[in-house]
Every structure is written in structure tokens, then in C-alpha cells.
Design a protein around this motif. Structure first.
Motif, mmCIF file in Angstrom:
data_model
loop_
_atom_site.group_PDB
_atom_site.id
_atom_site.type_symbol
_atom_site.label_atom_id
_atom_site.label_comp_id
_atom_site.label_asym_id
_atom_site.label_seq_id
_atom_site.Cartn_x
_atom_site.Cartn_y
_atom_site.Cartn_z
ATOM 1 N N PRO A 5 1.003 -1.109 -0.048
ATOM 2 C CA PRO A 5 -0.255 -0.023 -0.052
ATOM 3 C C PRO A 5 1.139 1.013 -0.154
ATOM 4 O O PRO A 5 0.359 2.613 -0.486
ATOM 5 N N HIS A 6 2.016 1.499 0.986
ATOM 6 C CA HIS A 6 2.901 2.252 0.984
ATOM 7 C C HIS A 6 3.322 2.716 -0.799
ATOM 8 O O HIS A 6 3.398 4.335 -0.791
ATOM 9 N N SER A 7 4.532 2.084 -1.026
ATOM 10 C CA SER A 7 4.834 2.276 -3.038
ATOM 11 C C SER A 7 3.517 2.942 -3.550
ATOM 12 O O SER A 7 4.009 3.451 -4.640
ATOM 13 N N HIS A 8 2.536 1.910 -3.355
ATOM 14 C CA HIS A 8 1.697 1.918 -4.199
ATOM 15 C C HIS A 8 0.318 3.663 -4.129
ATOM 16 O O HIS A 8 0.946 4.495 -5.667
ATOM 17 N N ASP A 9 0.115 3.573 -2.951
ATOM 18 C CA ASP A 9 -0.006 5.158 -2.907
ATOM 19 C C ASP A 9 0.719 6.471 -3.041
ATOM 20 O O ASP A 9 0.610 7.246 -2.631
ATOM 21 N N LEU A 10 2.167 6.028 -2.912
ATOM 22 C CA LEU A 10 3.352 6.900 -3.271
ATOM 23 C C LEU A 10 2.828 7.677 -4.459
ATOM 24 O O LEU A 10 2.851 8.284 -4.637
ATOM 25 N N THR A 11 2.610 6.493 -5.404
ATOM 26 C CA THR A 11 2.632 7.471 -6.943
ATOM 27 C C THR A 11 1.278 8.171 -7.136
ATOM 28 O O THR A 11 1.170 8.948 -7.463
ATOM 29 N N MET A 12 0.399 7.592 -6.597
ATOM 30 C CA MET A 12 -1.196 7.818 -6.424
ATOM 31 C C MET A 12 -1.210 9.618 -5.918
ATOM 32 O O MET A 12 -1.785 9.991 -6.532
ATOM 33 N N LYS A 13 -0.134 9.504 -4.815
ATOM 34 C CA LYS A 13 -0.497 10.799 -4.275
ATOM 35 C C LYS A 13 -0.114 11.959 -4.701
ATOM 36 O O LYS A 13 0.041 13.156 -4.207
ATOM 37 N N LEU A 14 1.752 12.153 -4.997
ATOM 38 C CA LEU A 14 1.760 12.682 -5.810
ATOM 39 C C LEU A 14 0.985 13.390 -6.988
ATOM 40 O O LEU A 14 1.207 14.123 -7.227
ATOM 41 N N PHE A 15 0.524 12.217 -7.870
ATOM 42 C CA PHE A 15 -0.261 13.029 -9.053
ATOM 43 C C PHE A 15 -1.677 13.835 -8.768
ATOM 44 O O PHE A 15 -1.776 14.610 -9.432
ATOM 45 N N LEU A 16 -2.292 13.023 -7.420
ATOM 46 C CA LEU A 16 -3.101 13.846 -7.217
ATOM 47 C C LEU A 16 -2.828 14.963 -6.349
ATOM 48 O O LEU A 16 -3.367 15.839 -6.768
ATOM 49 N N GLU A 17 -1.730 14.755 -5.747
ATOM 50 C CA GLU A 17 -0.707 16.536 -5.116
ATOM 51 C C GLU A 17 -1.103 17.566 -6.150
ATOM 52 O O GLU A 17 -0.840 19.609 -6.079
ATOM 53 N N ALA A 18 0.137 17.294 -7.253
ATOM 54 C CA ALA A 18 -0.346 18.003 -8.839
ATOM 55 C C ALA A 18 -1.152 18.064 -9.466
ATOM 56 O O ALA A 18 -1.369 18.490 -11.023
ATOM 57 N N GLY A 19 -2.815 17.653 -9.329
ATOM 58 C CA GLY A 19 -3.437 16.910 -10.299
ATOM 59 C C GLY A 19 -3.683 16.766 -11.371
ATOM 60 O O GLY A 19 -4.219 17.626 -12.314
ATOM 61 N N GLN A 20 -3.035 15.998 -11.490
ATOM 62 C CA GLN A 20 -2.762 15.181 -12.542
ATOM 63 C C GLN A 20 -3.218 13.458 -12.218
ATOM 64 O O GLN A 20 -3.749 13.810 -11.235
ATOM 65 N N SER A 21 -4.051 12.946 -12.992
ATOM 66 C CA SER A 21 -4.193 11.900 -13.297
ATOM 67 C C SER A 21 -2.971 11.027 -14.138
ATOM 68 O O SER A 21 -2.949 10.755 -15.433
ATOM 69 N N ALA A 22 -3.007 10.382 -13.016
ATOM 70 C CA ALA A 22 -1.690 9.119 -13.131
ATOM 71 C C ALA A 22 -2.616 7.538 -14.575
ATOM 72 O O ALA A 22 -3.196 7.536 -13.915
ATOM 73 N N ARG A 23 -2.129 7.429 -15.165
ATOM 74 C CA ARG A 23 -2.093 6.659 -16.508
ATOM 75 C C ARG A 23 -0.896 5.107 -15.891
ATOM 76 O O ARG A 23 -0.075 4.930 -16.268
#
Length: 304
Positions: A201-219
Motif C-alpha cells: 500500500p505504501h509504494s502504490h499510494d506514493l505514486t497515486m498521491k504525488l499525481f493527485l497533489e499535482a492535479g494530474q491523473s496517473a496513467r
């Protein structure tokens, strides 16, 4: 009825929330719910009333709770007394470690531990955080280096060590591979490889949270479990991946590792490493390990 089922029931009684109780026990919600059902089926009585918004104890559940606590507490005291008696007989230290610690921290630490304490025999067990915590609670491990979970079990002592650095794994020859640093905006619309959230969960959420904070969608184009697999997929051109810096030491060709910029609180929090052990237990070899770890911590953290 067994101790695991009783611990699950007590966790629900304390939190009145199945999700938080499952986190406390470091179990998947489905597995947690199964333990409660097995307990109720075995007793032939319903202990909990559960709706979509509310969990409460039945009258039988309230009567059962005090006895369940007593049984678990007595079992814990017996286990602790037996473990304390046996810890003085052998200098064997059973260490659990997530992949970051096993590959990045332990190779720097264990040679020094052997030099200072040659009498300590180390057994190293590499696994994910969600698998290591139950081993600590059952006494099969003496200490573990993990990502601290969102909900801490009160039976465990947690000690923060340091935060790892995140980098971006990029296929060599990719237009971004020659950059000195990459931002999330630079990776917008790029295919991404992420770990499975159920096991990491930590590694997965790292990517998702970074993109969310930047206002981007993770592809996201690929989910994989092990860091070696993820980096290999990057090398084959499947996509990019945000990984801990230690992953750059993996012997995988065709991959460039680029700094992630700017630093983010999400990176710092999700890549935290902590030492954890069973509270109120004596273990001289574990204490010696912690002393060596603290002596080398600044040096290790500087390269993480």
C-alpha cells in the motif's frame, strides 16, 4: 475458537469499525470478516450487529468481551514469560525486513554488527510489512524494519529511522532519461507501472498521491508486485515507475534513474522506514542490534 479470532473480536469492540480493526490486525478486510464469522459460528451466538454505517455489540457480545480480554491477556503473559526465559539461552536474532531494508540497509549494517557482536547469529526474513507484523506479534520475529502502518498496534513499539529518497525509473533512450530531475508534470500522460496496493500500500499510494497533489491523473498501464519485476518492466519499455533510490542498485539493464523533484511530503511520509518490536519484551541481541543501528543511522540515511 482461537486466539486470533478473539483478538479480531476485541479489535472490533475497541474501534466499532471493521476497516480500522482490520488495519490494526494488519489483515485484509475479507480475511478479518471471516475470522469474526468463524468465531460467531463456533459460539453459536451473534456478537456484533453490523450495518453499512454502524457496528455495535450485541448483549451476548458485551458479556463475551471481558472474558475474551482475560483469555488474550493471560496468553500474552504466558508467551512473554516463556520468551523472556528462553532469550537468555541463545544469541539468535530473527530480523524481518521489507525489500528496501533488506537490499538497502541490512548490507551496510550486518557486517558492522558481526564485527562488534560476533556472538549474535542473525536470521533474516524478507517480506512485506503486512506479512511481517503478524510474525512479530506471534513471536516468530524479534524485530522488523518496515513501512509504519497507518494504524499502530498498541502491543508493538515503533521507532522511526529515516525517510528514503524516491527516484523515477525511466527506459534508457526515453525522451526523459537524460534529465537531471523530473516533476510529476513531466510525467503527465506517461504510462506508469505501480505495485499492487493490497500487498504494497505504501509504494502504490506514493505514486497515486504525488499525481493527485499535482492535479494530474496517473496513467497506470501495469501492476506488478516486486521491485525487481517493476524495474525490469521499465527496462523493456512498458512504462515509468517511481521507486526508492535503492532500486537503482538492481542489476537491470536499459534503465536510467532520475531524481524526483520537487521534494514532497507525500514522498517523505510514504517512504518512511521504522524499526518495530514487541512491547515490554527483553532481548539482549535485539538491543545490541538497535545500538549498532543507531550508531550507523546517520551514515546510512545519507545514502538512502
Amino acid at each position: 475458537m482461537d486466539l486470533r479470532q478473539l483478538r479480531c473480536f476485541i479489535a472490533v469492540a475497541d474501534t466499532l469499525h471493521f476497516g480500522r480493526a482490520a488495519q490494526r490486525m494488519d489483515m485484509l478486510p475479507a480475511s478479518f470478516g471471516r475470522q469474526i464469522k468463524l468465531l460467531e459460528d463456533g459460539l453459536g451466538s451473534r456478537l456484533l450487529v453490523r450495518t453499512t454505517r454502524h457496528v455495535s455489540l450485541t448483549a451476548a457480545g458485551r458479556r463475551f468481551l471481558d472474558g475474551a480480554r482475560d483469555v488474550v491477556e493471560r496468553a500474552d503473559r504466558l508467551e512473554k514469560a516463556f520468551r523472556d526465559e528462553n532469550e537468555d539461552r541463545a544469541a539468535v536474532l530473527r530480523i524481518g525486513a521489507i525489500d528496501s531494508a533488506a537490499a538497502g540497509l541490512m548490507p551496510q549494517l550486518l557486517p558492522h554488527l558481526r564485527e562488534v557482536h560476533p556472538e549474535i547469529e542473525v536470521e533474516l526474513f524478507e517480506q512485506k510489512t503486512i506479512r511481517l507484523i503478524p510474525r512479530l506479534l506471534s513471536g516468530r520475529l524479534d524485530i522488523a524494519i518496515i513501512r509504519p502502518p497507518e494504524s499502530s498496534d498498541p502491543r508493538l513499539t515503533f521507532q522511526h529511522l529515516f525517510h528514503e529518497t524516491a527516484v523515477v525509473a525511466v527506459p534508457k533512450g526515453h525522451r526523459l532519461a537524460g534529465r537531471d530531475a523530473l516533476s510529476v508534470a513531466d510525467m503527465a500522460d506517461e504510462p506508469l507501472i505501480v505495485p499492487d496496493r493490497r500487498s504494497r500500500p505504501h509504494s502504490h499510494d506514493l505514486t497515486m498521491k504525488l499525481f493527485l497533489e499535482a492535479g494530474q491523473s496517473a496513467r497506470i498501464v501495469q501492476i506488478a508486485e516486486e521491485k525487481q519485476t517493476i524495474v525490469s518492466l521499465v527496462g523493456s519499455g512498458v512504462g515509468l515507475a517511481i521507486v526508492p533510490k535503492w532500486a537503482s542498485r538492481l542489476a537491470v539493464g536499459g534503465v536510467a534513474f532520475v531524481a524526483l523533484s520537487p521534494p514532497s511530503a507525500a514522498v517523505r511520509d510514504k517512504l518512511s522506514l521504522a524499526a518495530v518490536w514487541l512491547r515490554d519484551t527483553r532481548h539482549p541481541a535485539r538491543d545490541a542490534f538497535l545500538e549498532v543501528l543507531h550508531g550507523k543511522l546517520a551514515e546510512i540515511a545519507a545514502t538512502a
